[in-house]
Design a protein around this motif. Structure first.
Motif, PDB file in Angstrom:
ATOM      1  N   THR A   1      41.109  34.083  42.088  1.00 17.62           N
ATOM      2  CA  THR A   1      41.183  35.113  40.790  1.00 17.62           C
ATOM      3  C   THR A   1      39.731  34.438  40.918  1.00 17.62           C
ATOM      4  OG1 THR A   1      43.057  34.567  40.078  1.00 17.62           O
ATOM      5  CG2 THR A   1      41.452  34.916  38.353  1.00 17.62           C
ATOM      6  N   LEU A   2      39.211  33.784  40.814  1.00 21.73           N
ATOM      7  CA  LEU A   2      38.148  32.817  40.380  1.00 21.73           C
ATOM      8  C   LEU A   2      36.402  33.675  40.851  1.00 21.73           C
ATOM      9  CD1 LEU A   2      36.683  31.213  37.368  1.00 21.73           C
ATOM     10  CD2 LEU A   2      36.310  29.526  39.427  1.00 21.73           C
ATOM     11  N   ALA A   3      36.810  33.835  42.412  1.00 16.44           N
ATOM     12  CA  ALA A   3      36.354  34.114  43.386  1.00 16.44           C
ATOM     13  C   ALA A   3      35.862  35.434  43.110  1.00 16.44           C
ATOM     14  CB  ALA A   3      36.770  33.897  44.945  1.00 16.44           C
ATOM     15  N   ALA A   4      37.157  36.172  43.104  1.00 14.56           N
ATOM     16  CA  ALA A   4      37.440  37.839  42.861  1.00 14.56           C
ATOM     17  C   ALA A   4      36.390  38.320  40.941  1.00 14.56           C
ATOM     18  CB  ALA A   4      38.460  38.646  42.140  1.00 14.56           C
ATOM     19  N   MET A   5      36.517  37.063  40.410  1.00 12.11           N
ATOM     20  CA  MET A   5      35.578  37.621  39.270  1.00 12.11           C
ATOM     21  C   MET A   5      34.533  37.473  39.392  1.00 12.11           C
ATOM     22  SD  MET A   5      37.925  35.486  36.324  1.00 12.11           S
ATOM     23  CE  MET A   5      36.182  36.194  34.494  1.00 12.11           C
ATOM     24  N   GLY A   6      33.850  36.829  39.967  1.00  9.70           N
ATOM     25  CA  GLY A   6      32.558  36.347  40.532  1.00  9.70           C
ATOM     26  C   GLY A   6      32.009  37.535  40.757  1.00  9.70           C
TER      27      GLY A   6
END
Length: 269
Positions: free
Chosen positions: A75-80
């Motif tokens: 999730t965090l990577a996709a947000m980034g």
């Protein structure tokens, strides 16, 4: 004068919420979907918010339901990734939030260059998602280690879906939070997205807030923004800026423009 004027150009900013569609790993992430499609939808919402004239934008993983207490790496990577595709098109002050996870939020801001953020950084809470126990001492040390000296933190002192695990009032929580945690601003919300906070709760927080700005977290609408400005130093606004005023809708540039006209009138601009 608070930091709000320097950052947003007004003491009572309207911060439009850019809700990202479900991301990889989220239960609502649709079959056949792609991060590129999430980014495309985010770009359309970004354009609508900026065309409508909001003072700032907060990008959140609003549809990562049910929210994780510790946001997953995917999730965090996709947000980034999504924020990276938007960054060159953002022309107003902006922030990012990984909902429910203060540490992940700080890491996301470090990776993307966000100027401010908002989260339920502190306290012990209970609700549908279980027991939530924050370690803000660790979060602040993480912020320091990542040299995010200029990152502004908006602290929720209420929760949309949880209750605080003691019998203190919201004003008492805000008072001790100011002493212990040095918030840049306090955020008071209602019990769900699109629902405004109780006026008495806001009044209680204002009595103890001193020079710390108090911002409305939910439920600010075109017809209520003037009243909100008599109680608060700004507002985060999401649902009412969307098509039909529906939480799941796309941002509607005309609704944003109408809202901002009311906000500017209330500010005497």
């Amino acid at each position: 004068m608070s930091f709000l004027t320097e950052l947003f150009g007004t003491e009572k900013p309207i911060i439009g919420l850019l809700h990202l569609k479900p991301l990889p790993g989220d239960p609502l992430y649709y079959p056949g979907g792609s991060v590129a499609q999430v980014a495309e939808a985010a770009k359309r919402d970004l354009d609508a918010l900026q065309q409508g004239g909001v003072d700032g934008i907060l990008i959140t993983n609003e549809f990562s339901l049910p929210y994780e207490q510790h946001v997953s790496a995917s999730t965090l990577a996709a947000m980034g990734y999504v924020i990276g595709t938007l960054a060159h098109d953002i022309s107003c002050p902006w922030g990012a939030e990984a909902i429910y996870d203060g540490d992940a939020t700080i890491e996301l801001c470090a990776a993307t260059g966000a100027q401010f953020t908002r989260c339920m950084f502190c306290g012990a809470w209970a609700g549908d998602l279980g027991l939530i126990n924050r370690d803000f001492a660790h979060t602040m040390r993480l912020k320091s280690a990542l040299r995010l000296d200029d990152l502004k933190l908006f602290h929720f002192v209420t929760s949309e879906g949880e209750v605080y695990l003691n019998d203190r009032t919201t004003a008492q929580i805000a008072d001790s939070l100011i002493f212990n945690c040095y918030p840049d601003a306090l955020v008071v919300g209602g019990d769900a997205a699109g629902r405004g906070p109780d006026a008495e709760v806001i009044a209680g927080v204002r009595k103890v807030s001193g020079d710390v700005p108090v911002v409305c977290g939910t439920g600010c609408k075109t017809e209520t923004v003037a009243d909100v400005f008599t109680r608060c130093d700004g507002a985060f606004v999401g649902t009412c800026l969307k098509e039909g005023g529906q939480f799941t809708g796309a941002v509607d540039a005309e609704r944003v423009a109408t809202f901002m006209a009311a906000a500017r009138a209330a500010r005497g601009e």
